[in-house]
Design a protein around this motif. Sequence first.
Motif, short mmCIF file in Angstrom:
data_model
loop_
_atom_site.label_atom_id
_atom_site.label_comp_id
_atom_site.label_asym_id
_atom_site.label_seq_id
_atom_site.Cartn_x
_atom_site.Cartn_y
_atom_site.Cartn_z
N SER A 194 58.40 61.99 20.41
CA SER A 194 58.29 63.45 20.46
C SER A 194 58.33 63.98 21.89
O SER A 194 58.48 65.18 22.10
CB SER A 194 57.00 63.91 19.78
OG SER A 194 55.87 63.38 20.45
N GLU A 195 58.23 63.10 22.87
CA GLU A 195 58.21 63.50 24.28
C GLU A 195 59.43 62.93 25.00
O GLU A 195 59.70 61.73 24.93
CB GLU A 195 56.94 63.00 24.98
CG GLU A 195 55.65 63.50 24.37
CD GLU A 195 55.48 65.00 24.53
OE1 GLU A 195 56.01 65.55 25.53
OE2 GLU A 195 54.82 65.62 23.68
N ILE A 196 60.14 63.80 25.70
CA ILE A 196 61.35 63.36 26.39
C ILE A 196 61.05 62.34 27.48
O ILE A 196 61.84 61.42 27.73
CB ILE A 196 62.12 64.57 26.98
CG1 ILE A 196 63.51 64.12 27.49
CG2 ILE A 196 61.32 65.28 28.06
CD1 ILE A 196 64.40 65.27 27.91
N THR A 197 59.90 62.46 28.11
CA THR A 197 59.56 61.52 29.18
C THR A 197 59.32 60.11 28.64
O THR A 197 59.53 59.13 29.35
CB THR A 197 58.31 61.99 29.94
OG1 THR A 197 57.25 62.27 29.00
CG2 THR A 197 58.60 63.25 30.74
N ILE A 198 58.90 60.01 27.41
CA ILE A 198 58.70 58.71 26.78
C ILE A 198 60.00 58.21 26.16
O ILE A 198 60.31 57.02 26.22
CB ILE A 198 57.60 58.80 25.69
CG1 ILE A 198 56.25 59.17 26.33
CG2 ILE A 198 57.49 57.49 24.91
CD1 ILE A 198 55.15 59.44 25.32
N GLN B 45 72.97 57.10 34.34
CA GLN B 45 72.93 57.77 33.04
C GLN B 45 71.49 58.09 32.63
O GLN B 45 70.57 57.31 32.94
CB GLN B 45 73.54 56.88 31.95
CG GLN B 45 74.94 56.40 32.22
CD GLN B 45 75.38 55.34 31.21
OE1 GLN B 45 74.60 54.46 30.86
NE2 GLN B 45 76.61 55.44 30.73
N LEU B 46 71.32 59.21 31.94
CA LEU B 46 70.05 59.49 31.27
C LEU B 46 70.24 59.12 29.81
O LEU B 46 71.13 59.66 29.13
CB LEU B 46 69.67 60.97 31.39
CG LEU B 46 68.34 61.35 30.73
CD1 LEU B 46 67.16 60.70 31.46
CD2 LEU B 46 68.15 62.86 30.68
N VAL B 47 69.44 58.19 29.31
CA VAL B 47 69.63 57.67 27.96
C VAL B 47 68.36 57.81 27.13
O VAL B 47 67.25 57.89 27.66
CB VAL B 47 70.05 56.17 27.99
CG1 VAL B 47 71.34 55.99 28.74
CG2 VAL B 47 68.93 55.31 28.59
N VAL B 48 68.57 57.85 25.82
CA VAL B 48 67.47 57.71 24.89
C VAL B 48 67.21 56.22 24.73
O VAL B 48 68.09 55.47 24.29
CB VAL B 48 67.81 58.32 23.52
CG1 VAL B 48 66.63 58.16 22.56
CG2 VAL B 48 68.18 59.79 23.66
N LYS B 49 66.02 55.78 25.11
CA LYS B 49 65.70 54.35 25.01
C LYS B 49 64.87 54.05 23.76
O LYS B 49 64.85 52.92 23.26
CB LYS B 49 64.96 53.87 26.25
CG LYS B 49 63.58 54.53 26.45
CD LYS B 49 62.87 53.96 27.66
CE LYS B 49 61.49 54.61 27.84
NZ LYS B 49 60.77 54.07 29.01
N GLN B 50 64.15 55.08 23.26
CA GLN B 50 63.37 54.94 22.05
C GLN B 50 63.12 56.34 21.49
O GLN B 50 63.24 57.33 22.21
CB GLN B 50 62.03 54.25 22.32
CG GLN B 50 61.10 55.08 23.22
CD GLN B 50 59.82 54.34 23.56
OE1 GLN B 50 59.85 53.36 24.30
NE2 GLN B 50 58.70 54.80 23.02
#
Length: 335
Positions: free
Chosen positions: A14-18, A6-11
């Motif tokens: 403003s940057e998708i890589t972060i 899965q690709l998740v939002v971890k935090q």
Amino acid sequence: MKLNKQLVVKQFSSEITIASDVIEKPIPVLWENDVLIKNIYVGINALYDRELYQGRVPYIDIDLPYVFGVEAVGVVIEVGKNVKNVALGQAVSTVKVGTAYQEYQIIKQEDVIKIPEATPEYLTLNPTGVSAYLALKNVAELKDGEIIIVSAAAGGLGHIVVQLAKHKKCHVVAICGTKEKVELLKSLNSCDRIINYKEEKIAEVLSKEYSNKIDVGFDSVGTYMFDAFLQNLAPLGRLVVSGLATELNAPYFEKREATRVYESIYWKGASVRCFMNHLYREQHQEARNYLFDLYQKGELRVKVDQTTFSGIESIIEASEYLLAGKSCGKVVVRL
């Protein structure tokens, strides 16, 4: 035990890589009415995704880590014991916030949308084409023979909008930003005037050729595009806001000192309206039926961007590609 990447939002960032991370989790046991789907293609909605991983979507409560992505097509590989109307191997489409960017997903049988085949074209028709249909019908209230102008016309949404408008025998003005996109729009045989905004100034073209003549402005860009459309609305004209691409790319919305919007439209009886797909959920099936029929009869062409993106990890690259304005047609990732 089968794992689900899965690709998740971890935090929030403003940057998708972060903000994002790729994780693997075991696939849970199905409940009685559950359907397990192997996702094959996912659609990229980079602007919405960016609002999500920045924590700026007001109507969604997010518990981190949170799977993001909205739309996918795939095949059914397992069903719960009470599932009656969905068969193994059935091609399906899914449209639900927080489900798409993963290799497998579990949904209730009542949320399954059956499709003839799991292809990028059906991913584009549902939900992007559905949005085009419903926005023109309910918000634009487009009538036969009207003049409509469409921004981002070579994108996933725009290229469907111009074709549906031409089906109503409208005069279609399409705006795009590259020679490749101009060629895509020409191939649709739906546009009476194509404006490459890198070569022509939008405001000047409209004031010269379409002053007070625009029955429907269909805008997903905002700022200067919105202003040019608004200035040239016809009496009883409708300006439909379907996105805010230029504003959402900024750290905050532009603040302007100007007369209120009604000053320029009151005497025309014109209006500014906004479209949100989920507010017309009860009409989604009607829209799918119409679009699928047109597509299967060869009366609607679906354009998928030809750049190849493969695997969960490539979703970030695909998102950046779309945000850079490089896309021609719908951007998809094959898992």
